[in-house]
Scaffold this motif. Structure first.
Motif, short mmCIF file in Angstrom:
data_model
loop_
_atom_site.label_atom_id
_atom_site.label_comp_id
_atom_site.label_asym_id
_atom_site.label_seq_id
_atom_site.Cartn_x
_atom_site.Cartn_y
_atom_site.Cartn_z
N UNK A 124 0.83 -1.20 0.00
CA UNK A 124 0.00 0.00 0.00
C UNK A 124 0.87 1.25 0.00
N UNK A 125 0.22 2.42 -0.02
CA UNK A 125 0.91 3.71 0.10
C UNK A 125 -0.07 4.75 0.64
N UNK A 126 0.45 5.76 1.29
CA UNK A 126 -0.42 6.81 1.84
C UNK A 126 -1.10 7.62 0.75
N UNK A 153 14.04 10.80 5.15
CA UNK A 153 13.53 11.08 6.50
C UNK A 153 12.15 11.73 6.44
N UNK A 154 11.98 12.71 5.57
CA UNK A 154 10.69 13.40 5.46
C UNK A 154 9.59 12.42 5.04
N UNK A 155 9.90 11.55 4.09
CA UNK A 155 8.91 10.58 3.61
C UNK A 155 8.59 9.55 4.70
N UNK A 156 9.60 9.07 5.40
CA UNK A 156 9.39 8.12 6.50
C UNK A 156 8.58 8.76 7.62
N UNK A 157 8.91 10.00 7.97
CA UNK A 157 8.17 10.70 9.01
C UNK A 157 6.70 10.88 8.64
N UNK A 174 0.36 6.66 10.05
CA UNK A 174 0.02 5.45 10.80
C UNK A 174 -0.44 5.80 12.22
N UNK A 175 0.22 6.77 12.86
CA UNK A 175 -0.19 7.18 14.21
C UNK A 175 -1.58 7.80 14.20
N UNK A 176 -1.83 8.69 13.24
CA UNK A 176 -3.14 9.37 13.16
C UNK A 176 -4.27 8.37 12.98
N UNK A 221 -4.12 5.20 13.92
CA UNK A 221 -3.96 4.16 14.93
C UNK A 221 -3.68 2.78 14.30
N UNK A 222 -2.78 2.78 13.32
CA UNK A 222 -2.36 1.54 12.66
C UNK A 222 -1.19 0.98 13.47
N UNK A 223 -1.39 -0.17 14.13
CA UNK A 223 -0.36 -0.68 15.05
C UNK A 223 0.72 -1.56 14.42
N UNK A 224 0.52 -2.02 13.21
CA UNK A 224 1.47 -2.99 12.64
C UNK A 224 2.66 -2.30 11.99
N UNK A 225 3.75 -3.03 11.81
CA UNK A 225 4.98 -2.47 11.22
C UNK A 225 4.86 -2.32 9.70
N UNK A 226 5.68 -1.42 9.16
CA UNK A 226 5.67 -1.13 7.72
C UNK A 226 7.10 -1.13 7.17
N UNK A 227 7.29 -1.87 6.09
CA UNK A 227 8.55 -1.79 5.36
C UNK A 227 8.56 -0.45 4.62
N UNK A 228 9.70 0.24 4.67
CA UNK A 228 9.84 1.53 3.99
C UNK A 228 11.26 1.65 3.45
#
Length: 193
Positions: free
Chosen positions: A68-70, A120-124, A130-132, A134-141
């Motif tokens: 997926x992607x934002x 860094x900007x893209x990862x942040x 994910x925080x907004x 409330x997605x708790x699982x990990x993401x490959x980036x």
């Protein structure tokens, strides 16, 4: 479906040696997808938030791998469905791993001084998203978008794409979206509707 895939397996192997890189590439992706149905996936990586992800340590659980992607509207629309399934089935042995196709916009051959701030900007941005929600699982980036090694290896050309792994780590479906996700989870986890 397994019979169909097995019957084309020799054909795909024959096309691996094609002089056309496009044909041999399609054959390689087809074989990789077939192998994922027969052999457990063994991916390991460090997630965007620093967690270690090792699919071999998730054996015994049903795992959804969400490509997926934002920036992908259908992906974002699917998040509430995946979250609901996660909340309902997590304690019964259901895990989710995100594989993001975020593109940090790092130009080819960029120096670390140019690449790092963009990454860094893209990862942040991904982690805030994910925080907004409330997605708790990990993401490959990795910030490479469609060149993401997992997406490239499995021929992902459209998202969302969701691989559902059984307790042995094998892919049972490559389209675990919407109501199909819960139906497959009930089947694999042995729960009633």
């Amino acid at each position: 479906r397994r019979v169909l895939f097995r019957s084309i397996f020799p054909l795909l192997e024959a096309y691996l040696d094609s002089p056309s890189t496009k044909v041999s590439g399609i054959a390689e992706v087809g074989l990789t997808l077939q192998r994922a149905r027969e052999r457990p996936l063994d991916w390991q990586f460090t997630a965007a938030d620093g967690r270690t992800v090792d699919l071999t340590k998730l054996r015994g659980k049903v795992v959804l791998i969400d490509f997926w992607a934002t920036w992908c509207h259908p992906c974002v629309e699917e998040i509430p469905n995946v979250l609901a399934a996660y909340r309902k089935y997590h304690d019964l042995g259901f895990e989710v791993v995100g594989i993001t196709l975020e593109n940090a916009g790092v130009p080819p051959g960029a120096t670390p001084e140019v690449a790092e701030p963009k990454l860094k900007a893209s990862r942040d941005k991904l982690l805030a998203f994910a925080r907004e929600r409330e997605i708790p699982w990990p993401h490959y980036f990795d910030g490479t978008g469609w060149k993401n090694p997992y997406a490239a290896r499995y021929g992902i050309r459209g998202i969302p794409r969701m691989f559902l792994l059984d307790q042995a780590g094998r892919v049972v479906t490559m389209d675990a979206r919407g109501p199909r996700l819960e139906a497959e989870l009930r089947r694999l986890l042995g729960t009633k509707p």
